[in-house]
Scaffold this motif. Structure first.
Motif, PDB file in Angstrom:
ATOM      1  N   SER A   1       0.828  -1.205   0.000  1.00  0.00           N
ATOM      2  CA  SER A   1       0.000   0.000   0.000  1.00  0.00           C
ATOM      3  C   SER A   1       0.862   1.255   0.000  1.00  0.00           C
ATOM      4  O   SER A   1       2.058   1.215   0.294  1.00  0.00           O
ATOM      5  N   ARG A   2       0.244   2.381  -0.295  1.00  0.00           N
ATOM      6  CA  ARG A   2       0.986   3.633  -0.411  1.00  0.00           C
ATOM      7  C   ARG A   2       1.617   4.050   0.919  1.00  0.00           C
ATOM      8  O   ARG A   2       2.668   4.700   0.944  1.00  0.00           O
ATOM      9  N   ASN A   3       0.988   3.677   2.035  1.00  0.00           N
ATOM     10  CA  ASN A   3       1.535   4.045   3.345  1.00  0.00           C
ATOM     11  C   ASN A   3       2.893   3.405   3.613  1.00  0.00           C
ATOM     12  O   ASN A   3       3.676   3.925   4.413  1.00  0.00           O
ATOM     13  N   TYR A   4       3.147   2.271   2.980  1.00  0.00           N
ATOM     14  CA  TYR A   4       4.395   1.540   3.222  1.00  0.00           C
ATOM     15  C   TYR A   4       5.306   1.521   2.000  1.00  0.00           C
ATOM     16  O   TYR A   4       6.373   0.909   2.036  1.00  0.00           O
ATOM     17  N   LEU A   5       4.907   2.204   0.941  1.00  0.00           N
ATOM     18  CA  LEU A   5       5.608   2.099  -0.326  1.00  0.00           C
ATOM     19  C   LEU A   5       7.015   2.689  -0.281  1.00  0.00           C
ATOM     20  O   LEU A   5       7.971   2.081  -0.793  1.00  0.00           O
ATOM     21  N   LYS A   6       7.180   3.856   0.327  1.00  0.00           N
ATOM     22  CA  LYS A   6       8.475   4.524   0.342  1.00  0.00           C
ATOM     23  C   LYS A   6       9.526   3.645   1.015  1.00  0.00           C
ATOM     24  O   LYS A   6      10.637   3.440   0.497  1.00  0.00           O
ATOM     25  N   LYS A   7       9.180   3.114   2.177  1.00  0.00           N
ATOM     26  CA  LYS A   7      10.131   2.253   2.911  1.00  0.00           C
ATOM     27  C   LYS A   7      10.376   0.963   2.130  1.00  0.00           C
ATOM     28  O   LYS A   7      11.512   0.491   2.069  1.00  0.00           O
ATOM     29  N   PHE A   8       9.323   0.405   1.554  1.00  0.00           N
ATOM     30  CA  PHE A   8       9.458  -0.834   0.782  1.00  0.00           C
ATOM     31  C   PHE A   8      10.439  -0.648  -0.370  1.00  0.00           C
ATOM     32  O   PHE A   8      11.354  -1.462  -0.586  1.00  0.00           O
ATOM     33  N   LYS A   9      10.276   0.440  -1.133  1.00  0.00           N
ATOM     34  CA  LYS A   9      11.140   0.680  -2.289  1.00  0.00           C
ATOM     35  C   LYS A   9      12.576   0.911  -1.855  1.00  0.00           C
ATOM     36  O   LYS A   9      13.517   0.458  -2.527  1.00  0.00           O
ATOM     37  N   ARG A  10      12.771   1.569  -0.728  1.00  0.00           N
ATOM     38  CA  ARG A  10      14.126   1.804  -0.237  1.00  0.00           C
ATOM     39  C   ARG A  10      14.807   0.491   0.155  1.00  0.00           C
ATOM     40  O   ARG A  10      15.975   0.243  -0.187  1.00  0.00           O
ATOM     41  N   ILE A  11      14.061  -0.382   0.836  1.00  0.00           N
ATOM     42  CA  ILE A  11      14.657  -1.627   1.324  1.00  0.00           C
ATOM     43  C   ILE A  11      14.966  -2.590   0.196  1.00  0.00           C
ATOM     44  O   ILE A  11      16.023  -3.230   0.180  1.00  0.00           O
ATOM     45  N   VAL A  12      14.058  -2.700  -0.793  1.00  0.00           N
ATOM     46  CA  VAL A  12      14.306  -3.653  -1.876  1.00  0.00           C
ATOM     47  C   VAL A  12      15.129  -3.046  -3.005  1.00  0.00           C
ATOM     48  O   VAL A  12      15.496  -3.735  -3.960  1.00  0.00           O
ATOM     49  N   GLY A  13      15.429  -1.751  -2.920  1.00  0.00           N
ATOM     50  CA  GLY A  13      16.310  -1.119  -3.897  1.00  0.00           C
ATOM     51  C   GLY A  13      15.632  -0.726  -5.189  1.00  0.00           C
ATOM     52  O   GLY A  13      16.271  -0.726  -6.242  1.00  0.00           O
ATOM     53  N   MET A  14      14.364  -0.338  -5.138  1.00  0.00           N
ATOM     54  CA  MET A  14      13.651   0.073  -6.355  1.00  0.00           C
ATOM     55  C   MET A  14      13.920   1.552  -6.668  1.00  0.00           C
ATOM     56  O   MET A  14      14.062   2.364  -5.764  1.00  0.00           O
TER      57      MET A  14
END
Length: 244
Positions: free
Chosen positions: A231-244
């Motif tokens: 979801s958008r609430n977790y997207l920024k952290k998700f992209k940072r961790i997986v390297g997107m």
């Protein structure tokens, strides 16, 4: 002032608690109910510091209610109450403030309140069991048994109205932690919160699929039919961790 909310479907139990608690000058009884269906609404409206919660309500699972209460942004302390010792381990796993077996004694109740007063005055919360270790296992349940599984075997964790489900390679288990507690417990492990209802083991992410409104879904290795939302609430952290 310690604001207390009492949940028990037996009125005489509620009256007994009110009598004992009424002897303490710093305690205010802000409400009571025997109806599990209205607990969350009343807790959010009354904002108590402490909830006495019966595990065995007629129309609601008290353990599920405890998890929901403790998952609030600023949760109150929760003291679980039951007539049966066998539920104690589940109380420990939920990380409630205390666990009391009926019938209550005034001395045992005093001990519970004194413990909470000390924590409240010190400005921090402690729980009735294990303060965090670097523990690589998780206590889960299946068929009325408690099992310790390796955290590395967990694919993902889902929260539903029925509770928490832990999906391992070949099994599905129950769990008495809330997602918020699991997120904190796993913050130094290879897990990531992707949605209000999901935590995913990064090592089992097979594919990241674009979805609508610039969000994504992830597919899980070995589970081709499973797609978990990011979801958008977790997207920024998700992209940072997986390297997107």
């Amino acid at each position: 002032m310690l604001k207390v909310f009492i949940v028990d479907d037996e009125k005489y139990i509620r009256d007994e608690l009110k009598y004992f608690l009424g002897k303490r000058d710093h305690i205010q009884i802000v409400g009571e109910t025997g109806d599990g269906q209205e607990v969350m609404e009343l807790v959010e409206a009354l904002e108590p510091n402490l909830v006495f919660l019966d595990i065995q309500l007629q129309n609601m699972n008290g353990l599920l209610l405890a998890r929901k209460i403790l998952d609030l942004k600023n949760p109150p302390y929760v003291i679980l109450a039951t007539a049966y010792n066998e539920y104690a381990i589940q109380g420990f796993e939920i990380n409630v403030a205390d666990y009391m077996v009926k019938p209550f004694s005034e001395d045992r109740l005093k001990l519970a309140i004194d413990r909470i007063d000390k924590q409240k005055n010190n400005g921090h919360k402690e729980t009735i069991e294990t303060q965090e270790m670097d523990f690589h296992k998780l206590c889960v349940s299946q068929n009325n048994r408690f099992i310790l599984i390796d955290i590395g075997e967990i694919l993902y964790i889902e929260s539903t109205n029925q509770g928490i489900s832990v999906y391992a390679r070949d099994e599905v288990y129950g769990c008495n932690y809330s997602l918020k507690e699991l997120e904190e417990r796993f913050k130094k492990k290879r897990f990531i919160r992707t949605h209000k209802s999901y935590i995913v083991n990064i090592d089992f992410i097979d594919e990241i699929i674009p979805w609508f409104n610039y969000t994504f879904k992830v597919k899980i290795k070995g589970k081709p039919d499973i797609e978990i939302p990011v979801s958008r609430n977790y997207l920024k952290k998700f992209k940072r961790i997986v390297g997107m």
